[in-house]
Design a protein around this motif. Structure first.
Motif, PDB file in Angstrom:
ATOM      1  N   ALA A  27       0.891  -1.298  -0.143  1.00  0.00           N
ATOM      2  CA  ALA A  27      -0.369   0.620   0.235  1.00  0.00           C
ATOM      3  C   ALA A  27       0.864   1.051   0.130  1.00  0.00           C
ATOM      4  CB  ALA A  27      -1.341  -0.262   1.360  1.00  0.00           C
ATOM      5  N   GLY A  28       1.601   1.552   0.936  1.00  0.00           N
ATOM      6  CA  GLY A  28       3.164   2.218   0.758  1.00  0.00           C
ATOM      7  C   GLY A  28       3.992   2.688  -0.696  1.00  0.00           C
ATOM      8  N   VAL A  29       3.587   1.375  -1.168  1.00  0.00           N
ATOM      9  CA  VAL A  29       4.526   1.700  -2.528  1.00  0.00           C
ATOM     10  C   VAL A  29       3.721   2.108  -3.709  1.00  0.00           C
ATOM     11  CG1 VAL A  29       5.609   0.190  -4.819  1.00  0.00           C
ATOM     12  CG2 VAL A  29       5.877  -0.469  -1.921  1.00  0.00           C
ATOM     13  N   ARG A  30       2.598   1.695  -3.201  1.00  0.00           N
ATOM     14  CA  ARG A  30       1.416   2.317  -3.913  1.00  0.00           C
ATOM     15  C   ARG A  30       1.315   4.135  -4.222  1.00  0.00           C
ATOM     16  NH1 ARG A  30      -1.102  -2.324  -3.174  1.00  0.00           N
ATOM     17  NH2 ARG A  30      -2.961  -1.721  -1.898  1.00  0.00           N
ATOM     18  N   ALA A  31       0.748   4.463  -2.837  1.00  0.00           N
ATOM     19  CA  ALA A  31       1.412   5.509  -2.631  1.00  0.00           C
ATOM     20  C   ALA A  31       2.470   6.334  -2.955  1.00  0.00           C
ATOM     21  CB  ALA A  31       1.159   5.955  -1.148  1.00  0.00           C
ATOM     22  N   GLU A  32       3.940   5.497  -2.820  1.00  0.00           N
ATOM     23  CA  GLU A  32       4.878   6.249  -3.665  1.00  0.00           C
ATOM     24  C   GLU A  32       4.764   6.803  -4.328  1.00  0.00           C
ATOM     25  OE1 GLU A  32       8.331   7.348  -1.636  1.00  0.00           O
ATOM     26  OE2 GLU A  32       6.435   7.579   0.255  1.00  0.00           O
ATOM     27  N   LEU A  33       4.084   5.944  -5.793  1.00  0.00           N
ATOM     28  CA  LEU A  33       4.499   5.940  -6.911  1.00  0.00           C
ATOM     29  C   LEU A  33       2.945   6.558  -7.125  1.00  0.00           C
ATOM     30  CD1 LEU A  33       5.631   2.174  -7.690  1.00  0.00           C
ATOM     31  CD2 LEU A  33       7.145   4.860  -7.975  1.00  0.00           C
ATOM     32  N   ASP A  34       2.318   7.111  -6.628  1.00  0.00           N
ATOM     33  CA  ASP A  34       0.352   8.132  -6.815  1.00  0.00           C
ATOM     34  C   ASP A  34       0.331   6.779  -7.814  1.00  0.00           C
ATOM     35  OD1 ASP A  34       1.075   9.977  -5.798  1.00  0.00           O
ATOM     36  OD2 ASP A  34       2.709  10.525  -7.491  1.00  0.00           O
ATOM     37  N   SER A  35      -0.047   5.545  -7.500  1.00  0.00           N
ATOM     38  CA  SER A  35      -1.068   4.319  -8.177  1.00  0.00           C
ATOM     39  C   SER A  35      -1.774   4.105  -7.553  1.00  0.00           C
ATOM     40  CB  SER A  35      -0.034   3.355  -8.164  1.00  0.00           C
ATOM     41  OG  SER A  35      -0.544   1.836  -9.132  1.00  0.00           O
ATOM     42  N   ASP A  36      -2.568   4.411  -8.436  1.00  0.00           N
ATOM     43  CA  ASP A  36      -4.802   3.993  -7.728  1.00  0.00           C
ATOM     44  C   ASP A  36      -5.243   1.943  -8.191  1.00  0.00           C
ATOM     45  OD1 ASP A  36      -4.923   4.375 -10.723  1.00  0.00           O
ATOM     46  OD2 ASP A  36      -6.387   5.522 -10.505  1.00  0.00           O
ATOM     47  N   LEU A  37      -3.884   1.291  -8.388  1.00  0.00           N
ATOM     48  CA  LEU A  37      -4.562  -0.234  -9.237  1.00  0.00           C
ATOM     49  C   LEU A  37      -4.630  -0.899  -7.697  1.00  0.00           C
ATOM     50  CD1 LEU A  37      -0.774  -1.299 -11.231  1.00  0.00           C
ATOM     51  CD2 LEU A  37      -2.313  -0.140 -11.689  1.00  0.00           C
ATOM     52  N   ASP A  38      -6.019  -1.697  -8.412  1.00  0.00           N
ATOM     53  CA  ASP A  38      -6.313  -2.790  -7.413  1.00  0.00           C
ATOM     54  C   ASP A  38      -6.484  -3.986  -8.030  1.00  0.00           C
ATOM     55  OD1 ASP A  38      -8.529  -2.432  -9.473  1.00  0.00           O
ATOM     56  OD2 ASP A  38      -9.952  -1.128  -7.814  1.00  0.00           O
ATOM     57  N   ALA A  39      -7.486  -5.078  -7.351  1.00  0.00           N
ATOM     58  CA  ALA A  39      -7.460  -6.150  -7.747  1.00  0.00           C
ATOM     59  C   ALA A  39      -7.990  -6.852  -9.502  1.00  0.00           C
ATOM     60  CB  ALA A  39      -8.568  -7.520  -6.750  1.00  0.00           C
ATOM     61  N   ASP A  40      -8.084  -5.559  -9.431  1.00  0.00           N
ATOM     62  CA  ASP A  40      -9.638  -5.937 -10.739  1.00  0.00           C
ATOM     63  C   ASP A  40      -8.039  -4.304 -12.330  1.00  0.00           C
ATOM     64  OD1 ASP A  40     -11.918  -6.870 -10.066  1.00  0.00           O
ATOM     65  OD2 ASP A  40     -12.025  -5.102  -9.340  1.00  0.00           O
ATOM     66  N   SER A  41      -7.010  -4.448 -12.388  1.00  0.00           N
ATOM     67  CA  SER A  41      -6.804  -4.053 -12.968  1.00  0.00           C
ATOM     68  C   SER A  41      -5.485  -4.792 -13.958  1.00  0.00           C
ATOM     69  CB  SER A  41      -5.470  -2.907 -11.969  1.00  0.00           C
ATOM     70  OG  SER A  41      -5.796  -1.799 -11.149  1.00  0.00           O
ATOM     71  N   PRO A  42      -5.622  -3.643 -14.713  1.00  0.00           N
ATOM     72  CA  PRO A  42      -5.145  -4.922 -16.168  1.00  0.00           C
ATOM     73  C   PRO A  42      -3.788  -5.304 -15.570  1.00  0.00           C
ATOM     74  CG  PRO A  42      -5.869  -3.351 -16.853  1.00  0.00           C
ATOM     75  CD  PRO A  42      -6.226  -2.818 -15.529  1.00  0.00           C
ATOM     76  N   THR A  43      -3.350  -6.472 -16.725  1.00  0.00           N
ATOM     77  CA  THR A  43      -1.666  -7.039 -15.966  1.00  0.00           C
ATOM     78  C   THR A  43      -0.830  -6.358 -15.753  1.00  0.00           C
ATOM     79  OG1 THR A  43      -1.918  -8.373 -17.773  1.00  0.00           O
ATOM     80  CG2 THR A  43      -2.520  -9.237 -15.937  1.00  0.00           C
ATOM     81  N   ASP A  44      -1.113  -5.460 -17.904  1.00  0.00           N
ATOM     82  CA  ASP A  44       0.248  -4.966 -18.347  1.00  0.00           C
ATOM     83  C   ASP A  44       0.501  -3.374 -17.349  1.00  0.00           C
ATOM     84  OD1 ASP A  44      -2.623  -3.339 -18.866  1.00  0.00           O
ATOM     85  OD2 ASP A  44      -1.668  -2.842 -20.543  1.00  0.00           O
ATOM     86  N   GLU A  45      -0.622  -3.579 -16.869  1.00  0.00           N
ATOM     87  CA  GLU A  45      -0.933  -2.454 -15.448  1.00  0.00           C
ATOM     88  C   GLU A  45       0.278  -2.464 -14.421  1.00  0.00           C
ATOM     89  OE1 GLU A  45      -4.365   0.410 -15.066  1.00  0.00           O
ATOM     90  OE2 GLU A  45      -5.008   0.977 -17.308  1.00  0.00           O
ATOM     91  N   VAL A  46      -0.226  -3.633 -13.644  1.00  0.00           N
ATOM     92  CA  VAL A  46       0.669  -3.931 -12.831  1.00  0.00           C
ATOM     93  C   VAL A  46       2.220  -4.000 -13.078  1.00  0.00           C
ATOM     94  CG1 VAL A  46       0.620  -6.091 -11.393  1.00  0.00           C
ATOM     95  CG2 VAL A  46      -1.678  -5.313 -12.158  1.00  0.00           C
ATOM     96  N   ALA A  47       2.476  -4.844 -14.206  1.00  0.00           N
ATOM     97  CA  ALA A  47       3.690  -4.578 -14.955  1.00  0.00           C
ATOM     98  C   ALA A  47       4.784  -3.287 -14.949  1.00  0.00           C
ATOM     99  CB  ALA A  47       3.855  -5.496 -16.285  1.00  0.00           C
ATOM    100  N   ALA A  48       4.031  -2.212 -15.269  1.00  0.00           N
ATOM    101  CA  ALA A  48       4.223  -1.051 -15.397  1.00  0.00           C
ATOM    102  C   ALA A  48       4.345  -0.434 -13.908  1.00  0.00           C
ATOM    103  CB  ALA A  48       3.713   0.288 -15.762  1.00  0.00           C
TER     104      ALA A  48
END
Length: 356
Positions: free
Chosen positions: A59-80
């Motif tokens: 959760a902290g990593v996503r905050a550091e990267l300003d990421s709003d990904l969740d369990a439904d996000s596309p896999t290519d966005e997870v890789a990015a």
């Protein structure tokens, strides 16, 4: 005639007292938990045999990267996102990175949704402990059944897989060969050893949360609020980080530098954590305050000089900030140089300023 004041019956009065008591307990738990870090909460679950721990606050990593990904996000966005995390030295402590896209697509959890991850390694076995969002564990159970894991016989048993199952799913870490689910606490636990995992969730020795190590606890308590961290028992730190791992020439130079700095004492616990914003906090626990005060000066000197075994100077990697003895713990704040991966590079040995 004056109005009669209603008198509460004894049962009602007892109910009120009970409600107030429950409220007080809940309030106390909330109050005492306010200053507890995710690292401390994760380490409270560490198995009794654990020696080396890798922590990632996803959760902290996503905050550091300003990421709003969740369990439904596309896999290519997870890789990015994970590529960005690698560039920021935020994913080095995770056991999930290489499996992330398969996990996102098929397991219902991944670094896009997990709150935090603790990977514990010890003589008896290894386990990865994942904290998921509330109510997410039930969906994982449905997915495991669909993927082909053998369902457990009871609530405290283990979902068992196999090497063949994982190979058919794609690139999945062996630590997820067997899984246990704890819906009440929002936990998913994985291991490559079903018997070891079963022992943890059934509460056998070494049970989950059974680690009792004062030095380790002291290091964790002084590690700040890391987004990613490496945590070692004293014995593991004195082996993994010691200059005895270096080649003979570097080991001889290290002996000379340590002697010139005044000598150092064995560690009883070690933590290195990457903090929000990018700085690194090192916490090294010692036997007592006298040793900590002596080591603070010596280890500060070592951290400001040559880096035998690593090459070059420590100043090439970080600017040394505040170094202090806080009780029986030496804390050291490091500001990584641009392009430097301090957590990745210096959480494995040999590391002169952390030697025993």
């Amino acid at each position: 005639m004056p109005a009669r004041r209603k008198v509460l019956g004894p049962v009602v009065a007892l109910l009120i007292v009970a409600v107030l008591a429950l409220g007080a307990v809940a309030g106390w738990r909330w109050w005492t938990g306010r200053d507890t870090t995710d690292l401390q909460r994760a380490m409270a679950l560490a198995p009794a045999d654990g020696e080396r721990f890798s922590f990632t606050d996803w959760a902290g990593v996503r905050a550091e990267l300003d990421s709003d990904l969740d369990a439904d996000s596309p896999t290519d966005e997870v890789a990015a996102m994970l590529s960005e995390a690698f560039d920021a030295d935020l994913g080095a402590t995770s056991a999930l990175v290489q499996s992330a896209e398969v996990l996102q697509a098929r397991f219902g959890f991944s670094p896009a949704s997990v709150e935090w991850e603790l990977f514990s390694q010890g003589a008896a076995g290894a386990v990865v402990i994942l904290r998921l969002p509330d109510d997410a564990v039930e969906d994982v159970a449905d997915r495991l059944a669909h993927l082909g894991y053998d369902e457990p016989a009871g609530e405290t048993d283990v979902w068992t897989g196999s090497d063949t199952l994982l190979a058919g799913l794609g690139s999945v870490t062996p630590e997820l060969t067997h899984l246990a689910l704890d819906a009440d606490r929002g936990l998913v636990l994985g291991s490559d050893n079903a018997d070891y995992l079963r022992g943890l969730v059934e509460g056998d020795d070494p049970g989950l949360g059974g680690l009792d190590d004062d030095g380790l606890d002291a290091a964790v308590d002084h590690a700040g609020e890391p987004v990613a961290a490496a945590v070692y028992t004293g014995d593991h730190a004195c082996g993994a980080l010691a200059m005895s791992q270096a080649d003979p020439a570097d080991a001889a130079e290290a002996d000379r530098l340590v002697d010139e700095a005044g000598g150092v004492h064995p560690l009883t616990g070690f933590a290195m954590g990457l903090q929000p914003g990018g700085d690194v906090r090192v916490a090294m626990a010692l036997e007592d305050g006298d040793r900590a005060r002596a080591d603070a000066d010596a280890r500060a000197t070592l951290a400001a000089g040559p880096a035998p075994g690593q090459g070059g100077e420590f100043a090439d990697r970080f600017a040394l900030g505040r170094v202090a003895a806080e009780g029986d713990v030496v804390t050291m704040d490091l500001e990584p140089a641009p392009g430097s991966y301090v957590l990745s590079d210096l959480s494995t040995g040999p590391v002169l300023f952390a030697t025993c």
